[in-house]
Structures are given as structure tokens and as C-alpha cells.
Design an enzyme around this catalytic site. Structure first.
Site, mmCIF file in Angstrom:
data_model
loop_
_atom_site.group_PDB
_atom_site.id
_atom_site.type_symbol
_atom_site.label_atom_id
_atom_site.label_comp_id
_atom_site.label_asym_id
_atom_site.label_seq_id
_atom_site.Cartn_x
_atom_site.Cartn_y
_atom_site.Cartn_z
ATOM 1 N N LYS A 159 1.761 -13.836 -14.098
ATOM 2 C CA LYS A 159 1.060 -15.127 -14.020
ATOM 3 C C LYS A 159 -0.427 -14.953 -14.325
ATOM 4 C CE LYS A 159 0.256 -19.499 -12.940
ATOM 5 N NZ LYS A 159 -1.150 -19.626 -12.683
ATOM 6 N N GLU A 184 -4.147 -18.155 -21.481
ATOM 7 C CA GLU A 184 -4.586 -19.560 -21.403
ATOM 8 C C GLU A 184 -6.088 -19.667 -21.666
ATOM 9 O OE1 GLU A 184 -5.273 -22.371 -17.600
ATOM 10 O OE2 GLU A 184 -3.213 -21.666 -17.814
#
Length: 480
Positions: A186, A193
């Protein structure tokens, strides 16, 4: 009251939405929050949103005892000390075989520490990355659970229904691996991102500053891009942003937003881990540096006064050609950013013995999460073709796409430089590609310098072994 299937502690925005998602999928859920008004608020939302089976509790004992055995409790609280405090509160009422799941953005080593501590108490533990923001949490996130496989099997049926559903590849969840692998994956997802958002912002800057596109034109461009190879959540919301008018004044809202980017730490962790693992991640690093520079708003305002002048080339620009070039440059840069992220995951997996499946990670990122994109299907297929792929850049399909787009990519970076517009992400991606594709780099000179001043030795291209040269003595003698 009937015993519920699962519990959730921590009812801020993400917690509330995930609880409602679980209940909507047919799993009665108990909820608890230290601030009791949040409990009442969540129960009320559940009633309004369809009389969903959400049951609120104001004390931890009643909360834990309402869950069927073996009990499973998801925590969605701020990373760090609050997680330890919540674990202590819950564990006091849990029994052997029960399970705690941390759904926050936690540092992976903290998860591994907690898993060991819980194991000593007979409890199971999972660290589960949850991506998709509040909308994803409510309607289907991408879920990255890592830790106890036994704990994962407890709730696999719930996660498979709660996760985002992608028609051609299934639920966006899989058991990631042992230890803190779920949190680590993550974290790298968030680093990718960062890179994605930076590259999009640079595409916007070049189109606006050099191409002089209006917000209406930008909205049309990004909407069109979202129909092709750049189709993604971030491109979609970018198009939306350009269409929003300012309700507090004239013009578009995007122009009134302060140019100062916030962050919560996962991007920094990703860059630190890349350095620890000796993995080059210049695009992700450039995105982090750009956020640091954006934070220097006052300094930049003063610097703008010092460095006044027109830095543009003032050469005419073919708007249609620029739009197409920027599209290709964005796509090529994006390949490099994802390649760097995947290499960080691969290196950590090898170091920790996690045996992570990179193609499966690409699959579960196809829906629900912030970086969801049609592009991820290409990444999954690349790793399906070769699970030991050294780098996404050398996958035959991606290699061809990079080569097809490199001319446009170079034109955009040069145009930006010549007009005084910074494109650190695109430039870093291009430099990464140009370094990776060369069979010989100027590192030979750096190594010679290291041996000159520090006797660090060097290897040769024409014979095996380690060598040291008295560079200084030879150079001095030659000058005499």
C-alpha cells in the site's frame, strides 16, 4: 441483539464508509469509536442509507462481545501511537484465536512488531492497505491484506464482496503475503500515486503555460485522454476539476486553489525504502521533491521577484501537436513511474522472502484504488508473460510503446525547458529511461574519482579482479 459477523473500530470518514459497505454486502457489523457521537452518527447513516445492519456500541467490552467467535475487528485509526492504544483497548476483551486487522496507512515494521506481540497473546493480526478514499471505502476499495494467512481466511468471504469488482478480473483483493507486506505494498502504491499526480500536474502546466490552453480546453483534452490508453481515475477527476466554477467568485475553482501540496508520509517512506534497497526511483523522488518545493510558497513568491523576466522562447506553438506530444510524454513517463514502484516491491519481497506476485498486485489495483487505470491490465499481462521480468521497460510491448513515444517525450521536455517550465517528473522519467537503455554510463569516471581520493578500488572491463591506482602520484609525476 443478534451476534454480528465482524466489528469495526474507528469511525472517521474511511471507517464509517467501510462499515456501511460491509453492512450493505449482507454482513451485520458492530461499530465502536472512542468519541461516542461518531457511533451514533454511523448508526443513523446506516438507517438513512437502507436500514443497513450496523450496530453501535459506546464501550469496548460490549462492542467486542457482540461479535461472533472467532472475533474479527478492523481498526481504522491514525497510524502510530493511536493504533497501539486501540489494540490495547480491544485486546483486553479479546480471546485466543480472535483477530485484529489494521486498515490504516501504517509503517510495515510496526505491523510486524504488532503481529509478533499479538501472536504471543494468542491473537491473529493483519495489516491491510485500503485504497480508494471515502468513495472507494463506501462502494468498493482495493484491499491489500498481509500478515496471518489464517486471519485472512477468517474474512476472505467478506473482503471478496466488499472490494471493488472489475468485470474481467474479479474482486480487487488478494492475500498479499506474510508480515508487513500488505502495508508495504500500500505504501508503494501511494508512492506510485505521488508520481502519477505529479506527471499529470506537469502535463497541465505545459499545456497551460506553453500552449495557453484555457480551463475549458483542458477539460476537453483530459476528457478525451480518458477514452484511450490514459483512461484512469486520476485523469477522470482531473477533467472534472477543470469544469468546476468558483462558487465564491469569478472563474474556475482550480485557479483559486493554493499551490501548496500536502502529504501524509507514505511517499516519503517509499523514497526512503527505495534508497535503502538501492532501487532507482527518480520519478517518485521528483514528485516528493516537488511537494517540498511547493511548500516554500513564501520563498517562491520572493524568488519570483528576484528572477523577473520572460523565460519563454516566444516561438509559435502548434496547439494540436503539443496536446498529442504531451499525451505521449505522459504515458511514457507513467510507464517509468510504475516500473520504479514495481522494482521497489520486488526488491523488498526478495529481501524479506515474501514471494509477492507483481501481476496480482496490478490486478487488484485495476479497480477501487486511486491509481486504478486501464494501463494496469497491460502491467498484469507483462508479469503473466514473465514473472521474473527485470523491469517493465524491457517487456516487449512496453519497450515498443516507449520507443514509439520517445520523440514526442523529448520534444515536450525540451519545450518545457526552453520556456522555463519545470517538468521534474517527466525529465526524471526520461533520464531513467536514457540511463537504463545505455550499455555504458559515465559511472566509470565516478569510480575513478572514488579510487583517486579514497582508494576505493575499481573493476576493469577487460580483466577480472579489483584494482587500485596511485592516480595522484602518476598525475603529479606527469606534471613535473
Amino acid at each position: 441483539m443478534a451476534v454480528t459477523r465482524i466489528g469495526l473500530a474507528g469511525l472517521a470518514v474511511m471507517g464509517q464508509n467501510l462499515a456501511l459497505n460491509i453492512a450493505e454486502k449482507g454482513f451485520p457489523i458492530s461499530v465502536y469509536n472512542r468519541t461516542t457521537s461518531k457511533v451514533d452518527e454511523t448508526v443513523q447513516r446506516a438507517k438513512v442509507e437502507g436500514n443497513l445492519p450496523v450496530y453501535g456500541f459506546h464501550d469496548p467490552a460490549s462492542f467486542v462481545n457482540s461479535i461472533q467467535k472467532p472475533r474479527v475487528v478492523i481498526m481504522l485509526v491514525k497510524a502510530g501511537a493511536p493504533v497501539d492504544q486501540t489494540i490495547a483497548t480491544l485486546a483486553a476483551h479479546l480471546e485466543q484465536g480472535d483477530c485484529i486487522i489494521d486498515g490504516g496507512n501504517e509503517w510495515y515494521e510496526n505491523t510486524e512488531r504488532r503481529e509478533k506481540a499479538m501472536e504471543e497473546r494468542g491473537l491473529l493480526y493483519l495489516g491491510m492497505g485500503v485504497s480508494g478514499g471515502e468513495e472507494g471505502a463506501r462502494n468498493g476499495p482495493s484491499l491489500m491484506p498481509g500478515g496471518s494467512f489464517e486471519a485472512y481466511k477468517y474474512i476472505e468471504d467478506i473482503l471478496l464482496k466488499v472490494a471493488a469488482q472489475v468485470p474481467d478480473s474479479g474482486p480487487c483483493v488478494t492475500y498479499i503475503g506474510k508480515g508487513g507486506s500488505g502495508n508495504f505494498v500500500k505504501m508503494v502504491h501511494n508512492g506510485i500515486e505521488y508520481g502519477d499526480m505529479q506527471l499529470i500536474s506537469e502535463a497541465y502546466d505545459v499545456l497551460k503555460s506553453v500552449g495557453k490552453l484555457t480551463n475549458s480546453e483542458l477539460q476537453q483534452v483530459f476528457s478525451e485522454w480518458n477514452k484511450g490508453e490514459l483512461l484512469s481515475f486520476l485523469i477522470e477527476i482531473t477533467a472534472d476539476i477543470f469544469s468546476i466554477k468558483d462558487d465564491q467568485g469569478e472563474g474556475h475553482l482550480v485557479d483559486k486553489v493554493l499551490d501548496k501540496t500536502g502529504m501524509k508520509g507514505t511517499g516519503k517512506w517509499t523514497v526512503q525504502q527505495a534508497a535503502e534497497l538501492s532501487v532507482a526511483a527518480p520519478t517518485i523522488e521528483a514528485s516528493l521533491d516537488s511537494r517540498f518545493l511547493s511548500g516554500l510558497k513564501d520563498e517562491r513568491v520572493e524568488a519570483a521577484k528576484v528572477f523577473q523576466g520572460d523565460f519563454s522562447s516566444n516561438l509559435p506553438v502548434d496547439k494540436a501537436q503539443l496536446i498529442e506530444d504531451v499525451r505521449q510524454a505522459l504515458y511514457a513517463s507513467k510507464i517509468c513511474s510504475y516500473a520504479q514502484g514495481m522494482n521497489i516491491v520486488k526488491a523488498k519481497s526478495m529481501e524479506k522472502g515474501w514471494s509477492l506476485n507483481l501481476g496480482e498486485l496490478a490486478r487488484i489495483w485495476k479497480g477501487g484504488c486511486i491509481i486504478r487505470a486501464i494501463f494496469l491490465d497491460r502491467i498484469k499481462k507483462a508479469y503473466d508473460r514473465n514473472s521474473d521480468l527485470a523491469n517493465l521497460l524491457v517487456d516487449p510491448e512496453f519497450a515498443q510503446e516507449i520507443m514509439d513515444r520517445q520523440s514526442a517525450w523529448r520534444r515536450v521536455v525540451c519545450l518545457a525547458i526552453n520556456n522555463g517550465v519545470s517538468t521534474p517528473g517527466m525529465s526524471a522519467s526520461l533520464a531513467y529511461f536514457d540511463s537504463y537503455r545505455r550499455d555504458r554510463l559515465p559511472a566509470n569516471l565516478v569510480q575513478a574519482q572514488r579510487d583517486y581520493f579514497g582508494a576505493h578500488t575499481y573493476e576493469r572491463v577487460d580483466m577480472p579482479g579489483s584494482f587500485h591506482t596511485e592516480w595522484f602520484k602518476i598525475a603529479r609525476a606527469a606534471k613535473m
